[in-house]
Design an enzyme around this catalytic site. Structure first.
Site, short mmCIF file in Angstrom:
data_model
loop_
_atom_site.label_atom_id
_atom_site.label_comp_id
_atom_site.label_asym_id
_atom_site.label_seq_id
_atom_site.Cartn_x
_atom_site.Cartn_y
_atom_site.Cartn_z
N GLU A 1 -18.45 17.66 2.92
CA GLU A 1 -17.71 18.45 1.92
C GLU A 1 -18.32 18.27 0.53
O GLU A 1 -18.36 19.22 -0.25
CB GLU A 1 -16.21 18.16 1.96
CG GLU A 1 -15.79 16.75 1.65
CD GLU A 1 -14.35 16.43 2.10
OE1 GLU A 1 -13.76 17.19 2.87
OE2 GLU A 1 -13.83 15.38 1.66
N GLY B 1 0.22 5.87 4.97
CA GLY B 1 1.02 5.03 5.86
C GLY B 1 2.21 4.44 5.12
O GLY B 1 3.37 4.63 5.52
N VAL C 1 -2.04 -7.34 -4.01
CA VAL C 1 -1.72 -8.38 -3.02
C VAL C 1 -3.00 -9.16 -2.71
O VAL C 1 -4.06 -8.56 -2.49
CB VAL C 1 -1.13 -7.75 -1.74
CG1 VAL C 1 -1.01 -8.78 -0.63
CG2 VAL C 1 0.23 -7.14 -2.06
N ASP D 1 -5.40 3.16 8.24
CA ASP D 1 -6.84 2.87 8.39
C ASP D 1 -7.10 1.39 8.65
O ASP D 1 -8.20 1.02 9.08
CB ASP D 1 -7.58 3.28 7.12
CG ASP D 1 -7.80 4.78 7.04
OD1 ASP D 1 -7.32 5.49 7.94
OD2 ASP D 1 -8.45 5.24 6.08
N GLY E 1 0.83 -1.21 0.00
CA GLY E 1 0.00 0.00 0.00
C GLY E 1 0.86 1.25 0.00
O GLY E 1 1.75 1.40 0.84
#
Ligand SMILES: Cc1cc2nc3c(=O)[nH]c(=O)nc-3n(C[C@H](O)[C@H](O)[C@H](O)COP(=O)(O)OP(=O)(O)OC[C@H]3O[C@@H](n4cnc5c(N)ncnc54)[C@H](O)[C@@H]3O)c2cc1C
Length: 440
Positions: free
Chosen positions: A172, A17, A81, A301, A13
């Site tokens: 938003e 992160g 993955v 997350d 990913g």
């Protein structure tokens, strides 16, 4: 723990992160591989700007390979993955098996329709560039179809835009849709009046932005109303069909329905075989590793952790970034034979944007609403954009659209049909009460 040769660190990913682990380890004596199913990092907080034609995809995304072009120990792989074999220390992709000494899983989250995945085609969510482009297509196309219909003399369909979910994304989106209808498109059509479009925000709970203190939620609701958004709280959606949302016995017609009501962790979390919480997030230890596998970390997350103070670490970009940097430091400490430390989240404040000059912000005990909060939101988000070029482009673009109400990326790409356009039956719904958007 690491192999005798240079330790191999595999990062799954390239979100906030994964990018931060890899960046922070780029100068370390490790072989780094970062795998993502996309070739780009997406700056998700500005996706709503792409979805509403304010920014182009390239302004809020950066090619991963380009981010690491100067880091010779970083290999970038475009692959999905699929599974893990923790006993053999293998990551399985659709193409191959990749060995690791350290594994960092940062695969993020996805939309959750709470068991109603069949609603997705009628109510897309916002998570990727593709999602944003689909939303942009639907929003802009609706005005075009309404104009075409008005010119051809066919009975008007109600020009409703319905957003499900009063969290930051829903708020938003609703705020920006109101701006598009009231200002951006107001003078561009000849047979319809876009400013008469209705923007409806449905929230199942008693208040919007429930993660914020009550006074800020109230302020957000007032700011939304001022922008022309019809906010309905305690409105639990029970069914979504093409162009129709059911809230109990009430049916609301809307050619555009957007889903911002729930997220679930990436299904990759469960593949690790470690305990997960109800949202599918992996319960990590204080050092962000999983039980029994100090060489496997889960961050962002996808991770579930309570801070030292007992508060859950939020699913926000700064948390994922801090966790990424922390894991990089932990791996360095391991290699230097130093002990591990627990992760501590530093909450620098939380902001949510609502629309032009409208936002809320919480910095500890300080609560701010309106223009100053909006300005803080704008500068913080531009500051964190990947790459100087993007920062500059976005700033110029933003300034221009602020001054002129112009949104330069208003392109309709792809199909010119809408799932919710032809399936409406106005006489059966509460829309009887609402005027259509015909001009004059
Ligand atoms: C519309 C929207 C608005 C937001 N606004 C804000 C905001 O204003 N402020 C804020 O702080 N936070 C905001 N967030 C939340 C923030 O974006 C997330 O907390 C943050 O992105 C989490 O980072 P991450 O690295 O865990 O995951 P992500 O950034 O989601 O990255 C996950 C990466 O993993 C990749 N991936 C997933 N599965 C696989 C697989 N099987 N194989 C290979 N790659 C895979 C994905 O392609 C992606 O690149 C927003 C989120 C959204 C969706």
């Amino acid at each position: 723990m690491p192999s005798k040769t240079t330790p191999r660190v595999l990062v799954v990913g390239a979100g906030f992160g994964g990018l931060n682990v890899t960046r922070s380890l780029a100068s370390a004596p490790v072989e780094l591989t970062i795998i993502d199913r996309k070739n780009h990092h997406t700056f998700q907080p500005l996706l709503y700007q792409v979805a509403t034609g304010g920014l182009s995809p390239g302004e809020i995304a950066a090619p991963i390979r380009g981010v690491f072009r100067r880091d010779s120990n970083v290999v970038t792989l475009l692959e999905e993955v699929e599974d893990f074999d923790l006993a053999r220390r293998i990551v399985k992709t659709s193409e191959q098996e990749l060995p690791y000494d350290y594994l960092v899983v940062a695969a993020g989250a996805t939309h959750a329709y709470f068991g109603h995945d069949d609603w997705e085609p009628y109510a897309p969510g916002l998570k990727t560039i593709e999602d944003a482009l689909e939303i942009r297509r639907r929003v802009l196309l609706t005005f075009e179809l309404a104009e075409r219909q008005a010119i051809s003399g066919v009975a008007d369909e109600p020009l409703n835009f319905l957003v499900v979910g009063g969290g930051p994304t829903g708020v938003e989106l609703a705020g920006m849709l109101a701006e598009i209808a009231r200002h951006v498109l107001a003078h561009e059509f000849r047979s319809i009046d876009p400013s008469r479009a209705r923007i409806i925000l449905l929230e199942g709970g008693p208040r919007v932005l429930p993660a914020f203190p009550e006074d800020l939620s109230r302020s957000a609701e007032e700011q939304l109303s001022r922008l022309g958004v019809d906010v309905r709280t305690n409105a639990m959606v029970t069914l979504i069909e093409a162009g129709v949302v059911h809230v109990g016995n009430t049916k609301i017609l809307a050619p555009v329905i957007l889903w911002a009501a729930g997220v679930a962790a990436s299904p990759l979390g469960k593949k690790l075989g470690s305990p997960c919480d109800r949202a599918g997030r992996v319960l990590v230890q204080p050092d962000l590793s999983i039980p029994g596998h100090p060489e496997v970390f889960v961050i962002g997350d996808l991770a579930s952790l309570q801070d030292k103070s007992g508060k859950p670490v939020p699913g926000l970009a700064p948390a994922a970034m801090q966790e990424g940097k922390f894991v990089a430091k932990t791996i360095r400490h391991d290699l230097e034979g130093k002990p591990r430390e627990p992760f501590h989240y530093w909450d620098k404040g939380t902001l949510a944007t609502i629309g032009r000059n409208a936002a809320i912000a919480q910095f500890g005990r300080i609560h701010i609403s309106g223009f100053i909060a909006w300005l803080s939101w704008l500068f913080i988000h531009i500051f964190f954009l990947i790459g100087f070029r993007n920062r500059l482009l976005v700033f110029i673009q933003w300034f221009w659209s602020y001054a002129t109400y112009e949104r330069s990326a208003r392109l309709i790409t792809g199909k010119t049909t809408l799932p919710g356009w032809s399936g409406m039956h106005p006489s059966e719904t509460e829309n009887d009460k609402f005027p259509a958007a015909r001009a004059g």
